[in-house]
Design an enzyme around this catalytic site. Sequence first.
Site, PDB file in Angstrom:
ATOM      1  N   LYS A 185     -64.678  76.019  88.626  1.00  0.00           N
ATOM      2  CA  LYS A 185     -63.186  76.559  88.607  1.00  0.00           C
ATOM      3  C   LYS A 185     -63.262  77.047  87.185  1.00  0.00           C
ATOM      4  O   LYS A 185     -63.143  76.332  86.496  1.00  0.00           O
ATOM      5  CB  LYS A 185     -62.281  75.405  88.953  1.00  0.00           C
ATOM      6  CG  LYS A 185     -60.896  75.873  88.849  1.00  0.00           C
ATOM      7  CD  LYS A 185     -59.977  74.470  88.906  1.00  0.00           C
ATOM      8  CE  LYS A 185     -58.552  75.083  88.403  1.00  0.00           C
ATOM      9  NZ  LYS A 185     -57.587  73.907  88.500  1.00  0.00           N
ATOM     10  N   THR A 216     -51.411  66.132  89.624  1.00  0.00           N
ATOM     11  CA  THR A 216     -50.435  65.524  89.315  1.00  0.00           C
ATOM     12  C   THR A 216     -49.430  65.056  90.492  1.00  0.00           C
ATOM     13  O   THR A 216     -48.596  63.947  90.246  1.00  0.00           O
ATOM     14  CB  THR A 216     -49.816  66.307  88.216  1.00  0.00           C
ATOM     15  OG1 THR A 216     -50.567  66.691  87.306  1.00  0.00           O
ATOM     16  CG2 THR A 216     -48.690  65.516  87.462  1.00  0.00           C
TER      17      THR A 216
END
Length: 256
Positions: free
Chosen positions: A96, A206
């Site tokens: 990524k 998160t």
Amino acid sequence: MLNIGPFSFHSRLLLGTGKFPDFDVQQKAIDVSEAEVLTFAVRRMDIFDAKQPNLLEKLDVKKYTLLPNTAGAKNAEEAVRIAKLAKASGLCDMIKVEVIGDDRTLLPDPVETLKASEMLLEEGFIVLPYTSDDVVLARKLQELGVHAIMPGASPIGSGLGIVNPLNLSFIIEQATVPVIVDAGIGSPADAAFAMELGADGVLLNTAVSGAKDPIKMAQAMKLSIEAGRLGFEAGRIGRKRCATASSPLEGMSVVE
């Protein structure tokens, strides 16, 4: 199935591994999420020091595809160095690409992201760039030959959800590679909405690790992504300004 380069996955949820209260909660959340792809920041983990406990020691890595990311890179050269470190450690060739251009918003640097993606493609990596919801940038990355596009829903860790669904829909409509909505997801509703727009998957961290109950939230995200995908495939009804009766009027008796 979610197909990225040579890989195929049943789950459309990609899960980040940072900020969990402890390894036990992290493992249970991963288990209930049924995520097959786990991402982590190479720079925040000393993958070469056997004395340093880390995610790779705690997980049965054979069960997952690990997606290292280049978080912390400020330019293309740094991103390439981090990717090569991950590859040298024996991790997956899939990377990524994350090159941050602004410390306040943590938005990606478009120029350096393009440059890093091109360099890593030349090195033979399977490249998944994190980008903004810029439609033109997404197209240019696609034209380079990246294996997926990862537009942010909103700033990293903000929990704001999808702030620009129109741009995301344009990116999805023009895509010839998977689109994985990444960053800013705050709730199961946000994840479902991303899938209803036609995204191929959602990457989040998160929203789960920072929840009051990360384990329950991981399960909620799994179910919402499945529901959103089913809704997209089913095809929602069109929006109308006026009401339309759900019961047929033909054959109704007239009360005098």
